[in-house]
Design a protein around this motif. Sequence first.
Motif, PDB file in Angstrom:
ATOM      1  N   VAL A 114      16.636  -9.856 -18.609  1.00 55.48           N
ATOM      2  CA  VAL A 114      16.955  -8.456 -18.359  1.00 55.48           C
ATOM      3  C   VAL A 114      17.653  -7.877 -19.586  1.00 55.48           C
ATOM      4  N   ALA A 122      24.432   0.496 -13.503  1.00 58.39           N
ATOM      5  CA  ALA A 122      23.919  -0.811 -13.927  1.00 58.39           C
ATOM      6  C   ALA A 122      24.332  -1.104 -15.364  1.00 58.39           C
ATOM      7  N   ARG A 175      21.720  -5.468 -11.462  1.00 58.59           N
ATOM      8  CA  ARG A 175      20.374  -5.451 -10.874  1.00 58.59           C
ATOM      9  C   ARG A 175      20.377  -4.717  -9.537  1.00 58.59           C
ATOM     10  N   ASN A 178      20.509  -0.911 -10.024  1.00 61.35           N
ATOM     11  CA  ASN A 178      19.187  -0.379 -10.373  1.00 61.35           C
ATOM     12  C   ASN A 178      18.279  -0.366  -9.149  1.00 61.35           C
ATOM     13  N   ASP A 185      14.677  -2.891 -13.251  1.00 61.32           N
ATOM     14  CA  ASP A 185      15.426  -3.473 -14.362  1.00 61.32           C
ATOM     15  C   ASP A 185      14.630  -3.278 -15.640  1.00 61.32           C
TER      16      ASP A 185
END
Length: 190
Positions: A114, A122, A175, A178, A185
């Motif tokens: 990520v 996030a 995560r 989001n 992500d």
Amino acid sequence: MKIYTGTGDRGKTSLFSGERVSKSSPRIEAYGDLDELNSVIGAVAASLDPGDEALTDEIRNIQTMLLAAGAWLATTPGAASTRFLKPFTMHPAESLEGAIDRMNAVLPELKHFVVPGGHLSASLAHMARTVCRRTERRVIELVDHEDGESGPSETMKHILVFLNRLSDYFFVLARFCNHSRGQADVLWKG
């Protein structure tokens, strides 16, 4: 009451246990980073939607745990003032594990690295994660500096586990933020 005292003008500060130490000592560096982490976490909480009361409360509880950890970091091991501190146990780390599991249960399986980003909340959670990792390194440095071969005290072990879990928490929270806002992500396809 004045905020400034002038007592630190020569590069020294007082620990909770009363000793005066250099503002660049490993102990001050460790709890200074912990304070920075707590400030970044405050920004994470401020970025959440008004309907996220339970998550905001969870984050405020984490901030309280960090203040308790900071009190231990601001106290010389073995000092008489440790009797005034609330014991720091494994419970905070265990609470984080429950929160991580709860959020992770609703997230899609992760198949790529990520890239920090996405929704503002996030992005701030990713920032908290990285500051948490630095804080953890500073606390390890403090333990190595003060305890050497004898290793950390039980309290410091619990604080280190808590910080390690906390960085995991902020990765999953990023995560989750989001996902709950319908934003994917940002994935690294390398």
